[in-house]
Every structure is written in C-alpha cells, then in structure tokens.
Design a protein around this motif. Structure first.
Motif, mmCIF file in Angstrom:
data_model
loop_
_atom_site.group_PDB
_atom_site.id
_atom_site.type_symbol
_atom_site.label_atom_id
_atom_site.label_comp_id
_atom_site.label_asym_id
_atom_site.label_seq_id
_atom_site.Cartn_x
_atom_site.Cartn_y
_atom_site.Cartn_z
ATOM 1 N N CYS A 147 0.849 -1.199 0.000
ATOM 2 C CA CYS A 147 0.000 0.000 0.000
ATOM 3 C C CYS A 147 0.879 1.242 0.000
ATOM 4 O O CYS A 147 1.896 1.306 0.704
ATOM 5 C CB CYS A 147 -0.912 0.028 1.229
ATOM 6 S SG CYS A 147 -2.308 -1.096 1.146
ATOM 7 N N LEU A 148 0.460 2.221 -0.786
ATOM 8 C CA LEU A 148 1.122 3.518 -0.847
ATOM 9 C C LEU A 148 0.087 4.609 -0.644
ATOM 10 O O LEU A 148 -1.098 4.432 -0.961
ATOM 11 C CB LEU A 148 1.804 3.735 -2.194
ATOM 12 C CG LEU A 148 3.023 2.871 -2.548
ATOM 13 C CD1 LEU A 148 3.405 3.117 -4.001
ATOM 14 C CD2 LEU A 148 4.191 3.205 -1.637
ATOM 15 N N VAL A 149 0.554 5.742 -0.133
ATOM 16 C CA VAL A 149 -0.305 6.914 -0.004
ATOM 17 C C VAL A 149 0.313 8.047 -0.811
ATOM 18 O O VAL A 149 1.493 8.379 -0.627
ATOM 19 C CB VAL A 149 -0.444 7.358 1.456
ATOM 20 C CG1 VAL A 149 -1.215 8.672 1.545
ATOM 21 C CG2 VAL A 149 -1.151 6.305 2.276
ATOM 22 N N GLU A 150 -0.473 8.617 -1.717
ATOM 23 C CA GLU A 150 -0.063 9.858 -2.367
ATOM 24 C C GLU A 150 -0.636 11.000 -1.547
ATOM 25 O O GLU A 150 -1.849 11.204 -1.505
ATOM 26 C CB GLU A 150 -0.575 9.914 -3.803
ATOM 27 C CG GLU A 150 -0.106 11.176 -4.542
ATOM 28 C CD GLU A 150 -0.653 11.248 -5.947
ATOM 29 O OE1 GLU A 150 0.105 10.996 -6.899
ATOM 30 O OE2 GLU A 150 -1.853 11.550 -6.090
ATOM 31 N N LEU A 151 0.238 11.720 -0.891
ATOM 32 C CA LEU A 151 -0.164 12.797 0.007
ATOM 33 C C LEU A 151 -0.057 14.135 -0.711
ATOM 34 O O LEU A 151 0.984 14.460 -1.290
ATOM 35 C CB LEU A 151 0.737 12.801 1.246
ATOM 36 C CG LEU A 151 0.701 14.044 2.133
ATOM 37 C CD1 LEU A 151 -0.685 14.249 2.733
ATOM 38 C CD2 LEU A 151 1.757 13.958 3.229
ATOM 39 N N THR A 152 -1.160 14.889 -0.712
ATOM 40 C CA THR A 152 -1.150 16.264 -1.216
ATOM 41 C C THR A 152 -1.373 17.189 -0.036
ATOM 42 O O THR A 152 -2.412 17.134 0.626
ATOM 43 C CB THR A 152 -2.237 16.484 -2.272
ATOM 44 O OG1 THR A 152 -2.058 15.551 -3.345
ATOM 45 C CG2 THR A 152 -2.168 17.900 -2.826
ATOM 46 N N ARG A 153 -0.393 18.044 0.230
ATOM 47 C CA ARG A 153 -0.448 18.938 1.383
ATOM 48 C C ARG A 153 -1.187 20.223 1.022
ATOM 49 O O ARG A 153 -1.467 20.491 -0.155
ATOM 50 C CB ARG A 153 0.969 19.254 1.863
ATOM 51 C CG ARG A 153 1.798 18.010 2.215
ATOM 52 C CD ARG A 153 3.166 18.416 2.734
ATOM 53 N NE ARG A 153 4.009 17.253 2.975
ATOM 54 C CZ ARG A 153 4.854 16.732 2.093
ATOM 55 N NH1 ARG A 153 4.941 17.282 0.881
ATOM 56 N NH2 ARG A 153 5.584 15.688 2.393
ATOM 57 N N PRO A 154 -1.499 21.050 2.032
ATOM 58 C CA PRO A 154 -2.227 22.293 1.743
ATOM 59 C C PRO A 154 -1.507 23.220 0.776
ATOM 60 O O PRO A 154 -2.157 24.006 0.080
ATOM 61 C CB PRO A 154 -2.369 22.935 3.128
ATOM 62 C CG PRO A 154 -2.345 21.788 4.081
ATOM 63 C CD PRO A 154 -1.379 20.803 3.485
ATOM 64 N N ASP A 155 -0.172 23.160 0.722
ATOM 65 C CA ASP A 155 0.553 24.021 -0.220
ATOM 66 C C ASP A 155 0.751 23.359 -1.582
ATOM 67 O O ASP A 155 1.550 23.825 -2.392
ATOM 68 C CB ASP A 155 1.912 24.418 0.371
ATOM 69 C CG ASP A 155 2.799 23.214 0.673
ATOM 70 O OD1 ASP A 155 2.349 22.068 0.440
ATOM 71 O OD2 ASP A 155 3.931 23.411 1.159
ATOM 72 N N ASN A 156 0.013 22.248 -1.809
ATOM 73 C CA ASN A 156 0.027 21.499 -3.077
ATOM 74 C C ASN A 156 1.329 20.749 -3.333
ATOM 75 O O ASN A 156 1.514 20.220 -4.439
ATOM 76 C CB ASN A 156 -0.299 22.409 -4.271
ATOM 77 C CG ASN A 156 -1.777 22.775 -4.301
ATOM 78 O OD1 ASN A 156 -2.642 21.949 -4.004
ATOM 79 N ND2 ASN A 156 -2.066 24.023 -4.633
ATOM 80 N N THR A 157 2.240 20.683 -2.375
ATOM 81 C CA THR A 157 3.368 19.783 -2.511
ATOM 82 C C THR A 157 2.880 18.357 -2.298
ATOM 83 O O THR A 157 1.902 18.123 -1.590
ATOM 84 C CB THR A 157 4.479 20.106 -1.505
ATOM 85 O OG1 THR A 157 3.953 20.005 -0.164
ATOM 86 C CG2 THR A 157 5.024 21.494 -1.736
ATOM 87 N N GLN A 158 3.565 17.426 -2.927
ATOM 88 C CA GLN A 158 3.121 16.035 -2.877
ATOM 89 C C GLN A 158 4.248 15.114 -2.437
ATOM 90 O O GLN A 158 5.431 15.445 -2.561
ATOM 91 C CB GLN A 158 2.598 15.584 -4.246
ATOM 92 C CG GLN A 158 1.312 16.264 -4.673
ATOM 93 C CD GLN A 158 0.771 15.711 -5.971
ATOM 94 O OE1 GLN A 158 1.510 15.417 -6.891
ATOM 95 N NE2 GLN A 158 -0.548 15.536 -6.033
ATOM 96 N N ALA A 159 3.863 13.966 -1.920
ATOM 97 C CA ALA A 159 4.832 12.948 -1.527
ATOM 98 C C ALA A 159 4.173 11.584 -1.628
ATOM 99 O O ALA A 159 2.976 11.444 -1.375
ATOM 100 C CB ALA A 159 5.326 13.189 -0.100
ATOM 101 N N MET A 160 4.964 10.594 -2.034
ATOM 102 C CA MET A 160 4.511 9.203 -2.019
ATOM 103 C C MET A 160 5.058 8.553 -0.758
ATOM 104 O O MET A 160 6.270 8.545 -0.530
ATOM 105 C CB MET A 160 4.991 8.455 -3.258
ATOM 106 C CG MET A 160 4.372 8.941 -4.548
ATOM 107 S SD MET A 160 2.565 8.743 -4.636
ATOM 108 C CE MET A 160 2.402 6.961 -4.622
ATOM 109 N N VAL A 161 4.178 8.020 0.053
ATOM 110 C CA VAL A 161 4.565 7.473 1.347
ATOM 111 C C VAL A 161 4.177 5.993 1.393
ATOM 112 O O VAL A 161 3.013 5.641 1.132
ATOM 113 C CB VAL A 161 3.867 8.229 2.503
ATOM 114 C CG1 VAL A 161 4.330 7.684 3.853
ATOM 115 C CG2 VAL A 161 4.155 9.727 2.400
ATOM 116 N N ALA A 162 5.138 5.137 1.710
ATOM 117 C CA ALA A 162 4.845 3.708 1.842
ATOM 118 C C ALA A 162 4.107 3.445 3.146
ATOM 119 O O ALA A 162 4.360 4.093 4.161
ATOM 120 C CB ALA A 162 6.140 2.900 1.799
#
Length: 876
Positions: free
Chosen positions: A715-730
């Motif tokens: 499972c992975l999470v694509e995280l979009t933060r309030p400032d629209n930066t993104q990260a893929m988190v395992a």
C-alpha cells in the motif's frame, strides 16, 4: 508451538532476529537479572542435584519468553558441542555470537578445555534410570563447554554470555531425547526438597510442571536421534459459512493446531459432499493437499469455498481430511446459509444557503450550485437497482425534495430530476443540524434495507442569522440512534467550513468527511469523484482504478485496469463534459472488444449514457464467444470523434478559458472502475487534533473472502499537502492485511490522501484498490463546538438586525448618499458580512473584519469612524 533447532539451521532472518532480541534484553537489564539469579542460586540445588535439569529447563524457557517480547517468533537454538568443536565455527562469527564478546566484555578464551565427545554423550543417553542419567550428563557433557568457552561462561554468573542459553538448550534436548527413549522411567529425587513435586529454587515451579518438554517446546533433533511424534489437533469440527450474500464467494478454513518441527501435509480424502441444500449448492476446496509449515505458523489451514445461492437457502455438507504424517483422519461438517445482497437507502442532504450562489472557481460564471448539479447525478448512475435514495435540502430550515425512491426503473431519472431542480435560497443561512434531523426522519421509518446512510454537502459552517436553530452538536444523539452511516462533503477550505463537529459526527457513525479545498479547473471532477466513492462504499463496491486526464483528436488513450476472480460484477465509469464526443470501448484480457452495440445485445453487459457520464456494467465472468472474460488486465479505450469534437469546440465560444484548454489538450475525462468483490479495502483516517501540528494516521485493511490479505500486497499513499506539494509514502503492514502510515500536519489546511493498494489474490491474480480520504487542521480547530444553548453568534445577529433596520431607513440612506456612499454597495457588504461571519470568531475580530469590508465603500475616514463608533457597542 515453539520448535528449537540447530543454530546452523537458522535462516539469516531468524539469526538476525535472535541477535536483535539479545541486544534488546541486554538493554532492558534482563540479561544481568538472569545472570544474577543464576549466580545467587548456583550452590543452592540448581547444580549437582536431581533439580539440575528441570530448573534449567524452566530457566531457559523464561528467558526465551523475554526474548519473545522483542519478536514473538524468536526461539533459542541449540549448540551441539559434540559436533561443533572449532572456534572458527559460524557460531562465533561477528554476525552471530562473536559480536557479543567485546561488546559485553565476556572475556572468552575459546578452546580452554576439551569439549565432550560423541562417546561421552552416547554413554549418558544409554543410562536407563534418571538418577544415573543426570549426574553423567551434568559432569561429562554439560560442564566441559563452560570451561571451553571460559570468561563469563566459566563463572557462576555464566548467563551473562548468550551462548549459555544455546548450550543449555542442547543439554535440555539431550534430556528430552533420553525421555523419549525411556518413557516409563520415573523422576528420582537426589534428596530432601528435591523431589518431583517440590518447588525449585527461587521459583514456585516444580519438576512435574516441566517434565513434559512438549508443553514448552519441541526439538528439531539431529539426524539419528529419535524424533518427537507430530501431533495434529482439529480446532474446527464445523466449518460455518455464515450469511453469505447471493452471488458472493466466501472462504472459511478448517484449522488444525500443529505440534511438530517438520511440515505437515493435510489432504482432502473424501468430499466435500453436499448432504442437504438446494440444487446448485457447491462446497469447493481451494487447494489440496496443503503443506503446513509450523516454522511459519502454528496453525494449519485447509480452505473451503461456498458461493451464495438464493436468499434464504440453507445447506450442509461433509468432508474428510487426512494427515499424511500421523495417519489421522478428521471428519468435518460444513454449514452455509445465503442472504440477500445487502441493500442501501441513502438520503442526499444538500446545502441551499445563499453561498451556493457564489462563484465556484471552476470558470467564469460557474456557481457552486452548478458544480453540485454536475457532480451528484454522475454518482447516482452507479446505484444498483436494489438501492434507493431520497433528496432534501436545508438553509436555516430543512426542505423536502423527494422521498425514498427505488433506483430501479425510472428511479434514477426521478432522483436526478430532484437534484436538477435544486436551487439556493438568496436569503438562506446554514443550519446543518436542521438538515440532518430532517434526513434522519426520512430514513427512520424506512424498512427493507440493510444499510441506511446520510450524505451531507455543505459549503460553509453553521450560521443561523436571526433564527434559533439546532446545531450539529444538538442532534448527534438523534443521528446516532438511527444506526446508520454518515458521510459529508465540504465544498471549500477547512477554515471556512470549520468541519470539526461534522467530521466527528461522520467518524462516530462509520463514515468520513471529504473536503475539496479551493476548487480550481484542475479539480473539476473532484466533487463528482467524492460522491462516487461514497456511493460505492455504502453499496459495498470497491474502487479498482481512478485515473484522469485528456484525450485529443487522433490519439487513442488505453487505460489498463485489473479485474480478478474475486470480482463478481464491475462498473467502468467515464466522466467527461460531453460523452458523445468520445468513443468509449472496453478491451478484455483476451483482446475482445466491448462497445455499446455488444453491450446492448449481451445479457451480462449493459451500457448507459447520461449527462457527463457513460457507464458499462459487466457481470463476471462474461462469456464472449468461446471465451469467458474475467481475471486479467482489461483496458478502457478512448478516442475522440473529430466531427463531434469540432461541434463541442464551437459551443465554447463564450468560454474562452475552457475553449483554450480543450483546443490544446482535448476532452477532459475521469475514469473509474468499481467492482462488487470478495476482495475489499477499507481505509480510515484518524488525527490527534484539528490544530496544526496534529498527527494523522491512515489505516487500510485488505481482506479476501473475509480473510486478511497477509504478505501479498503493498500500500502507498499519495499525500497532497495544503501548499500542493506532494509525496509518495509507503504504508507498513503492521498486522496481516493491515497497513498504516503516519503524517505530521504542520501546515494549516486540507491534506488529501490517495491510498493505492496492489497485490496478488490467493490464486495469484493481480489486483488494485484505491480510496481517497481528507483531513484538515486549522487555527482554532479544537475550539468547543457550538450548540443552540451557547450560540456564539448572538452579538453578530444583534448587529445585523441593527444594521438591517438602519439600511431600511430612507433618511439614513439619503444622508449616506450626500457623503458619497453607495447604499446598494453598503447593503451588499453587510449581507456578505452577516452571512459568513464564523460562529467561533471572537467579537473584536468580527469588528475588524467588518471595518475592512466597509473601508472600500466608505472612503471618508471620519464617516467610517462615525459608523464604526455607532455599531461597535453591539459587538461587545
């Protein structure tokens, strides 16, 4: 059951796990504690007595329990000091026990004495009585390795050296071997207080408590030794398939407890046979024979399969399973009952306050109400015929739309008609509590549905103006009494929505809240996707795939998606502004093409097209000629019809921004695949606070036929933060089939989590699952939620009534005109202020906000100050 084996047979994972566990118990003081205990009792009957062997058996068992606090699979291996006699043996490598010598100051001097021989060991094992066996074993086999290692191992506090436990594991193995060879030999005491039932030194345990080594562990004996006989016990004499919905398949296991060191083979010998039930009843076997490895799991499982027939059916059967190693045969009963596929009754609860007339951000002149009218119907189309829906709205009061309407027949058209007739109230406030109660009263008397659910859409926080109305906090008990599920969609930013109370209501009623954040043209389908996800969830459908993009003239877009044997039906949903511009087909894993013509002529296919949505319904497996399409990689194939595309472009002459985007990129689309499936993902979000700095935890649970998908998925999470930066988190698999990820929410605003799961089914077919969740933090997020008894808006309401009265006075208006103030602009300013002041906003902050709103209208500072001086006392 624990199985102790030769240290040479440890896998690298097992070896490293043991080493880490030893470091752990050293750091926590356990090693020193056990060494001190051994030293204290060294001359108190734990050596040179009949209690020597049982005391040390209990001692190493207790130490093993301490190691298992680090990892439950740790067992102590043995050092066969008759065979492994060299200081260069792997036992002493720095990757294993060699590292502890200098790290723990053990002072070893390997080779300081002579190790026991095979003949000495055989001589000890040859004794026929306990009183002859243990002294020989202690003197000639136990003592020499202590002296050979030397250092701490040669002292009374020898458990300081980890090799003590591997050595005593070997000594205990030899005692267990002697017991196997002499099963009738009794325990013989060496003196008073050292008998079979006398407590041993420092503990309440007696030799009788540990006489049977199999109650503690079993051994993987060296070649040539007599082996412990495997023991297999049936835990489940009856395998029950409980309330299996029509068409669904469930797997349930016959479970066996394994007491063995070697793999056990379990084979279906007879059956499964149906002894009663309607025609078409089948009990299947997933796989036989089954190899059950006790090193991996202390339980062996043989899985059986049942597919629900017709609601109300009851069936029974029998099966016989044999164990190859023991010759045992187990007769197991099978029972099953089928229920109707769960059905859902939903109520859409729509905010019709004045702010829904405001611009949406999606394009010039596109209001929030128009966004709602686009997004909600695209989700209604996914409803199966057995479900039903009602629609109601709310401003400061609740209003009926349509009552509970079955989706079958013209039902979905009726529901969509109610949504299209939705219109905001220009004078409407936002009383969410009133809307919730009204929806609850619609659902409460409804019968014949398994799930009841509310889906609330709002674009603002609770505000009641001059009205006395119920807040969400006033009605939580009423909503909870419904025993239904509550979902919400927030249209806008967290600080505007102030969603804490509504979010808590959803979480407390098996639902969740999704928030859009600022709507932009790039997020045009976000609201529609939110609705589709919620509707899919409450009707037990899974989201298989959820991509979006553009398709332009002269280009074919092929979107892959996986269906598996676990999937019962599928829906392939295309969202696009004008569906007739796109040629939309499905391609099966075997290359067959499904288009609207094929779907229209096939009994297990259907194609539907409506405003901004086109949809294929697929029953699985679907026969196409000589081939049945089911598991494998499918494709959605999208191409643009040039003639219709040009017509669509020509219709956008008055929408320059949309025209430019479409001309450059083509038709925007969102593609969703939903599956009614035996493979399910349920994701949840929890957070420690609603203030910045909170911790957000995403948890996803994957099951197949009701059983955790263990070690077969990622499972992975694509995280979009309030400032629209993104990260893929395992996400880590914290339990079988359970995945978690933790995020610190440092920035205020909305956090969007797109959870992606992919893996293999039990039959090794690839699968994917997706789900979106949102969380939010904002300053003031943990302030207590208001109720009608402590309404914080009363000062603002008094002010608004005062201003309303003044603005209705002709003399006041004429006076303002003389000083260059536009009365109409002033009215609009006060209307916006009174509609949107936060219930939780402090009065002084409200005043500053009002002054900021007035300044562009009342440019004369003296007049502005006079106006503020007149009304500020109402804010105190």
């Amino acid at each position: 059951m624990r199985c102790r084996k030769n240290y040479r047979d440890l896998t690298p994972v097992e070896r490293d796990r043991l080493v880490n566990a030893l470091h752990h118990v050293k750091a926590t003081g356990i090693v020193d504690q056990y060494a001190a205990e051994h030293e204290t009792h060294f001359n108190h009957g734990i050596h040179v007595s009949s209690h020597f062997l049982p005391w040390h058996r209990n001692f190493i068992r207790r130490f093993e329990d301490e190691l298992r606090t680090y990892h439950p699979a740790v067992t102590i291996p043995y050092w066969n000091s008759v065979a492994d006699t060299s200081p260069s043996d792997p036992l002493w490598d720095n990757t294993f026990l060699g590292q502890f010598d200098s790290a723990w100051g053990l002072g070893r001097a390997l080779g300081s004495d002579t190790l026991p021989t095979q003949g000495q060991m055989n001589s000890a094992l040859a004794h026929g009585t306990y009183d002859a066996f243990w002294p020989d074993l202690e003197t000639n086999v136990h003592n020499p390795p202590h002296r050979w290692v030397e250092g701490e191992m040669g002292q009374a506090d020898s458990p300081h050296d980890p090799v003590f436990y591997l050595h005593h594991c070997w000594i205990d193995l030899l005692w267990a071997q002697w017991q196997l060879r002499n099963p009738a030999a009794p325990f013989v005491t060496s003196g008073a207080g050292l008998g079979l039932n006398d407590p041993m030194m420092g503990v309440t345990t007696t030799p009788a408590d540990v006489l049977d080594h199999r109650s503690i562990n079993i051994y993987h004996y060296p070649p040539g030794f007599q082996q412990d006989v495997p023991a297999v016990t049936l835990d489940t004499p009856v395998v029950n398939f409980i309330e299996v919905p029509t068409g669904e398949t469930r797997m349930v296991a016959a479970v066996f407890s394994l007491d063995a060191c070697e793999p056990i083979h379990l084979t279906v010998l007879h059956g499964p046979t149906v002894t009663s039930g309607p025609p078409g009843t089948v009990f299947g076997v997933f796989v036989s024979p089954v190899v059950a490895d006790p090193h991996l799991d202390s339980k062996g499982r043989v899985w059986f399969i049942y597919t629900g027939t017709t609601a109300g059916d009851v069936a029974a059967g029998t099966v016989t399973i044999g164990c190859d190693e023991t010759g045992q045969q187990f007769v197991i009963a099978l029972t099953a009952n089928t229920i109707a596929r769960p059905t859902t009754a939903l109520v859409m609860v729509l905010d019709q306050s004045n702010s829904m007339n405001f611009d949406s951000g999606l394009g010039a002149g596109v209001t929030r109400a128009e966004v709602l009218k686009f997004s909600a119907p695209t989700a209604v189309v996914v409803l199966e015929d057995e479900n039903a829906m009602a629609v109601c709205t709310f401003d400061q009061d609740a209003h009926p739309g349509i009552g509970m309407t079955a989706a079958a027949g013209v039902g979905k058209l009726t529901i969509n008609g109610a949504i299209q007739s939705y219109a905001p109230n220009p004078n409407g406030w936002t009383s969410i509590g009133e809307g919730l109660v009204f929806a609850r009263d619609i659902l409460n008397p409804v019968t014949g549905y398994d799930v009841k659910a509310l889906v609330v859409l709002t674009d603002g926080q609770e505000n009641h103006g001059p009205n006395t109305r119920r807040y969400i906090s006033d009605v939580t008990d009423l909503i909870a009494s419904l025993n239904g599920r509550v979902f919400a969609i927030g249209l806008g930013r967290a600080e505007v929505l102030n969603p804490a109370t509504l979010q808590a209501l959803c979480n407390g009623n098996s639902g969740y809240m999704l928030m859009t954040g600022d709507l932009t043209p790039d997020a045009g389908y976000r609201l529609a996707k939110y609705y589709q996800q919620i509707f899919a969830g409450v009707t037990n459908n899974e989201i298989v795939r959820d991509p979006e993009g553009f398709v332009g003239p002269g280009i074919e877009v092929r979107i892959p998606f996986w269906l598996a044997e676990t999937d019962i039906t599928a829906k392939a949903i295309l969202l696009t502004p004008v569906p007739w511009v796109i040629r939309y087909q499905l391609e099966t894993p075997d290359g067959n093409i499904i288009d609207p013509g094929v779907a229209g002529a096939h009994p297990m296919l259907a194609f539907e097209v409506g405003e901004q949505v086109a949809l294929y319904r697929v029953g699985l497996p679907v026969p196409l000629g000589a081939i049945s399409a089911h598991s494998g990689r499918w494709y959605a194939r999208l191409t643009v019809d040039d003639r219709y595309f040009k017509k669509y472009l020509s219709s956008l002459d008055n929408h320059s921004g949309l025209y430019a985007t479409t001309a450059a990129h083509g038709m925007r689309y969102n593609f969703n695949v939903h599956a009614y499936s035996n493979l399910r993902m349920r994701a949840t979000l929890s957070q420690t606070s609603n203030e910045p700095g909170a911790t957000m935890t995403i948890r996803a649970v994957l099951t197949e036929y009701g059983v955790p998908v263990a070690s077969r998925a990622a499972c992975l999470v694509e995280l979009t933060r309030p400032d629209n930066t993104q990260a893929m988190v395992a996400m880590s698999e914290v339990q079988p089939g359970v995945f978690e990820s933790v995020t610190l929410a440092a920035l205020p605003g909305i956090y969007r989590f797109s959870i992606f799961a992919e893996g293999k089914t039990l039959r090794a077919s690839p699968f994917t699952r997706e789900q979106t969740l949102t969380g939010a933090v904002w300053r003031g997020g943990d302030r207590p939620s208001p109720t009608s008894r402590d309404d914080p808006t009363w000062t603002t309401d008094r002010l608004c009534r005062l201003v309303g009265c003044l603005l209705a006075n002709r003399a006041v208006m004429e006076l303002l005109k003389k000083h260059g103030v536009d009365p109409n602009e002033l009215r609009r300013c006060f209307a916006a202020y009174c509609q949107h002041t936060s219930p939780a906003e402090p009065a002084r902050a409200a005043a500053l906000t009002l002054e900021g709103r007035l300044r562009p209208i009342v440019r004369d500072e003296t007049i502005l100050r006079a106006v503020m001086d007149a009304i500020e006392p109402g804010l105190e």
